[in-house]
Structures are given as structure tokens and as C-alpha cells.
Motif scaffolding. Structure first.
Motif, mmCIF file in Angstrom:
data_model
loop_
_atom_site.group_PDB
_atom_site.id
_atom_site.type_symbol
_atom_site.label_atom_id
_atom_site.label_comp_id
_atom_site.label_asym_id
_atom_site.label_seq_id
_atom_site.Cartn_x
_atom_site.Cartn_y
_atom_site.Cartn_z
ATOM 1 N N ARG A 95 -6.046 -4.857 -8.852
ATOM 2 C CA ARG A 95 -5.830 -3.580 -8.975
ATOM 3 C C ARG A 95 -5.027 -3.001 -7.621
ATOM 4 O O ARG A 95 -4.188 -1.755 -7.513
ATOM 5 N N VAL A 96 -4.914 -3.875 -6.700
ATOM 6 C CA VAL A 96 -4.614 -3.314 -5.163
ATOM 7 C C VAL A 96 -3.209 -4.172 -4.993
ATOM 8 O O VAL A 96 -2.947 -5.286 -5.268
ATOM 9 N N LYS A 97 -2.290 -3.375 -4.687
ATOM 10 C CA LYS A 97 -0.976 -3.782 -4.076
ATOM 11 C C LYS A 97 -0.505 -2.965 -3.036
ATOM 12 O O LYS A 97 -0.910 -2.248 -2.475
ATOM 13 N N TRP A 98 0.499 -3.945 -2.184
ATOM 14 C CA TRP A 98 1.118 -3.359 -1.072
ATOM 15 C C TRP A 98 2.308 -2.289 -1.597
ATOM 16 O O TRP A 98 2.813 -2.433 -2.532
ATOM 17 N N SER A 99 2.447 -1.414 -0.834
ATOM 18 C CA SER A 99 3.505 -0.314 -1.172
ATOM 19 C C SER A 99 5.065 -0.962 -0.903
ATOM 20 O O SER A 99 5.807 -0.537 -1.507
ATOM 21 N N GLU A 100 4.975 -1.904 0.142
ATOM 22 C CA GLU A 100 6.473 -2.713 0.081
ATOM 23 C C GLU A 100 7.471 -1.594 0.818
ATOM 24 O O GLU A 100 8.643 -1.778 0.471
ATOM 25 N N LYS A 101 6.952 -0.561 1.800
ATOM 26 C CA LYS A 101 8.104 0.034 2.132
ATOM 27 C C LYS A 101 7.978 0.109 3.672
ATOM 28 O O LYS A 101 6.721 -0.193 4.185
ATOM 29 N N ASN A 102 9.110 0.027 4.263
ATOM 30 C CA ASN A 102 9.294 -0.180 5.733
ATOM 31 C C ASN A 102 8.621 -1.522 6.220
ATOM 32 O O ASN A 102 7.497 -1.546 7.116
ATOM 33 N N LEU A 103 9.046 -2.666 5.360
ATOM 34 C CA LEU A 103 8.419 -3.940 5.895
ATOM 35 C C LEU A 103 8.067 -4.211 7.426
ATOM 36 O O LEU A 103 9.045 -4.050 8.059
ATOM 37 N N GLY A 104 6.864 -4.602 7.698
ATOM 38 C CA GLY A 104 6.685 -5.165 9.060
ATOM 39 C C GLY A 104 6.153 -4.175 10.060
ATOM 40 O O GLY A 104 5.654 -4.342 10.913
ATOM 41 N N ILE A 105 6.239 -2.808 9.324
ATOM 42 C CA ILE A 105 5.729 -1.711 10.045
ATOM 43 C C ILE A 105 4.528 -1.120 9.450
ATOM 44 O O ILE A 105 3.456 -0.637 9.878
ATOM 45 N N GLU A 106 4.924 -0.689 8.046
ATOM 46 C CA GLU A 106 3.796 0.015 7.237
ATOM 47 C C GLU A 106 3.157 -1.042 6.338
ATOM 48 O O GLU A 106 3.762 -2.098 5.768
ATOM 49 N N PHE A 107 1.767 -1.037 6.378
ATOM 50 C CA PHE A 107 0.856 -1.859 5.460
ATOM 51 C C PHE A 107 0.209 -1.057 4.558
ATOM 52 O O PHE A 107 -0.980 -1.404 4.364
ATOM 53 N N THR A 108 0.558 -0.015 3.945
ATOM 54 C CA THR A 108 0.106 0.857 3.128
ATOM 55 C C THR A 108 -0.165 -0.086 1.819
ATOM 56 O O THR A 108 0.480 -0.803 1.346
ATOM 57 N N VAL B 186 -2.041 -9.337 8.368
ATOM 58 C CA VAL B 186 -2.842 -8.232 8.078
ATOM 59 C C VAL B 186 -3.777 -8.307 6.792
ATOM 60 O O VAL B 186 -3.241 -8.833 5.697
ATOM 61 N N ARG B 187 -4.865 -7.529 7.173
ATOM 62 C CA ARG B 187 -5.707 -7.675 5.738
ATOM 63 C C ARG B 187 -6.381 -6.111 5.527
ATOM 64 O O ARG B 187 -6.594 -5.465 6.677
ATOM 65 N N TRP B 188 -6.992 -5.921 4.359
ATOM 66 C CA TRP B 188 -7.544 -4.858 3.909
ATOM 67 C C TRP B 188 -8.930 -4.886 3.759
ATOM 68 O O TRP B 188 -9.305 -5.793 3.042
ATOM 69 N N TYR B 189 -9.857 -4.324 4.210
ATOM 70 C CA TYR B 189 -11.489 -4.383 3.825
ATOM 71 C C TYR B 189 -11.854 -3.277 3.459
ATOM 72 O O TYR B 189 -11.450 -2.116 3.903
ATOM 73 N N LYS B 190 -12.925 -3.154 2.560
ATOM 74 C CA LYS B 190 -13.566 -1.906 2.376
ATOM 75 C C LYS B 190 -15.006 -2.201 3.050
ATOM 76 O O LYS B 190 -15.601 -3.081 2.944
ATOM 77 N N GLY B 191 -15.672 -1.151 3.610
ATOM 78 C CA GLY B 191 -16.762 -1.172 4.129
ATOM 79 C C GLY B 191 -16.923 -1.790 5.495
ATOM 80 O O GLY B 191 -15.829 -2.052 6.189
ATOM 81 N N GLU B 192 -18.086 -1.857 6.278
ATOM 82 C CA GLU B 192 -18.329 -2.352 7.571
ATOM 83 C C GLU B 192 -19.398 -3.491 7.636
ATOM 84 O O GLU B 192 -20.426 -3.695 6.651
ATOM 85 N N GLY B 193 -19.490 -4.069 8.534
ATOM 86 C CA GLY B 193 -20.414 -5.269 8.859
ATOM 87 C C GLY B 193 -20.657 -5.970 7.674
ATOM 88 O O GLY B 193 -19.809 -6.563 6.772
ATOM 89 N N SER B 194 -22.046 -6.516 7.262
ATOM 90 C CA SER B 194 -22.203 -7.250 6.084
ATOM 91 C C SER B 194 -21.856 -6.662 4.909
ATOM 92 O O SER B 194 -21.713 -7.519 3.946
ATOM 93 N N GLN B 195 -21.606 -5.517 4.643
ATOM 94 C CA GLN B 195 -21.053 -4.741 3.526
ATOM 95 C C GLN B 195 -19.633 -4.937 3.303
ATOM 96 O O GLN B 195 -19.128 -4.522 2.505
ATOM 97 N N ARG B 196 -18.782 -5.297 4.322
ATOM 98 C CA ARG B 196 -17.403 -5.596 4.327
ATOM 99 C C ARG B 196 -17.067 -6.492 3.291
ATOM 100 O O ARG B 196 -17.442 -7.542 2.884
ATOM 101 N N THR B 197 -15.941 -5.714 2.259
ATOM 102 C CA THR B 197 -15.421 -6.660 1.245
ATOM 103 C C THR B 197 -13.838 -6.813 1.392
ATOM 104 O O THR B 197 -13.258 -5.847 1.670
ATOM 105 N N HIS B 198 -13.535 -7.878 1.105
ATOM 106 C CA HIS B 198 -11.789 -8.079 1.201
ATOM 107 C C HIS B 198 -11.120 -7.512 0.174
ATOM 108 O O HIS B 198 -11.757 -7.545 -1.105
ATOM 109 N N ILE B 199 -10.138 -6.592 0.244
ATOM 110 C CA ILE B 199 -9.434 -5.929 -0.584
ATOM 111 C C ILE B 199 -8.214 -6.601 -0.843
ATOM 112 O O ILE B 199 -7.878 -6.873 -2.034
ATOM 113 N N LEU B 200 -7.507 -6.651 0.166
ATOM 114 C CA LEU B 200 -5.800 -7.421 -0.100
ATOM 115 C C LEU B 200 -5.386 -7.887 1.104
ATOM 116 O O LEU B 200 -5.598 -7.712 2.254
ATOM 117 N N SER B 201 -4.589 -9.106 1.081
ATOM 118 C CA SER B 201 -4.043 -9.754 2.271
ATOM 119 C C SER B 201 -3.223 -10.795 1.567
ATOM 120 O O SER B 201 -3.257 -11.176 0.422
#
Length: 135
Positions: free
Chosen positions: A81-94, A54-69
């Protein structure tokens, strides 16, 4: 509402959440935060999924930037500044963005890859919009 409550609501109601790709749920409603506060961006998946895929990104296409993985690709770095909430591991990736700034405003995507290399997208969430306002 608790994180679990939002996840359950998302799984039950298509009025609250959207899933462009079956199995990834992100809220349809935008998230608003005041500059300097923390913002929570929800993402849940069914069935259980490895954090490495699982990875989080901001934006789309060529403007897409990696946020967290857990396993950033070569050239990608996690935003400190970004962290996983770490609740409901394996189901929730907040994620929690701490000390949001005006330039954090944008659309964020929760994406599941087929393998840890991150070359092939298996499922992509519909995205959730974050708007940061000055207090």
C-alpha cells in the motif's frame, strides 16, 4: 501546500521541521488521516542521495518494521500500500500510504544507510507521527 512547498519550508524553518541528524528533514507536526484515505509522509535530504540508500520504517527498536525501500534487506518486504511520491528525485523521499488503517497509526522514520546492504545507518530522521482516525 505542494510537496515542493513543504520541502522548501522544511529547509528554511526549524519551527516546521526537525532534523535530528543533519541533512534529513521530516515535519515536526503530526500527520492525521481518516481511515481509508491516503496519507503523505514527507522526508527530504541534502545533499542528493541515491534511492538505494533510503528506507522507511515504522516504530523503534525491536518494534521497528520495514515499510518501503528500493532494496529491502533479506527478510524485509515492502508494504504493497506504500509508494514513493517520486517528486524531486534524489532530494525528496516522501511516501504515500494508500487506504490507511487504524493500525497504521505510529511514528515513521526516514533513514539513510551508508551502503545498499543496509547494515550501517548514516543518518536517521527524527520521525513523523501518523494518526489514523475513524470517519
Amino acid at each position: 501546500m505542494s510537496t515542493l512547498g513543504v520541502v522548501v519550508t522544511c529547509l528554511i524553518s526549524t519551527l516546521v521541521c526537525d532534523s535530528q541528524a543533519l541533512g534529513i528533514f521530516q515535519p515536526k507536526y503530526p500527520v492525521e488521516a481518516v481511515e481509508g484515505s491516503n496519507a503523505i509522509l514527507y522526508c527530504s535530504m541534502q545533499p542528493r542521495t541515491s534511492w538505494d540508500l533510503v528506507r522507511w520504517y515504522k516504530g523503534e527498536g525491536s518494534q521497528r518494521t520495514h515499510i518501503l525501500s528500493r532494496l529491502p534487506k533479506a527478510g524485509d518486504r515492502n508494504d504493497a500500500r506504500v509508494k514513493w511520491s517520486e517528486k524531486n528525485l534524489g532530494i525528496e523521499f516522501t511516501i504515500i500510504i494508500e487506504g490507511v488503517k487504524i493500525n497504521d497509526t505510529g511514528k515513521y522514520y526516514c533513514i539513510k544507510y551508508k551502503d545498499g546492504k543496509g547494515d550501517t545507518i548514516e543518518k536517521e530522521g527524527p520521525g513523523v507521527t501518523l494518526t489514523v482516525k475513524v470517519d
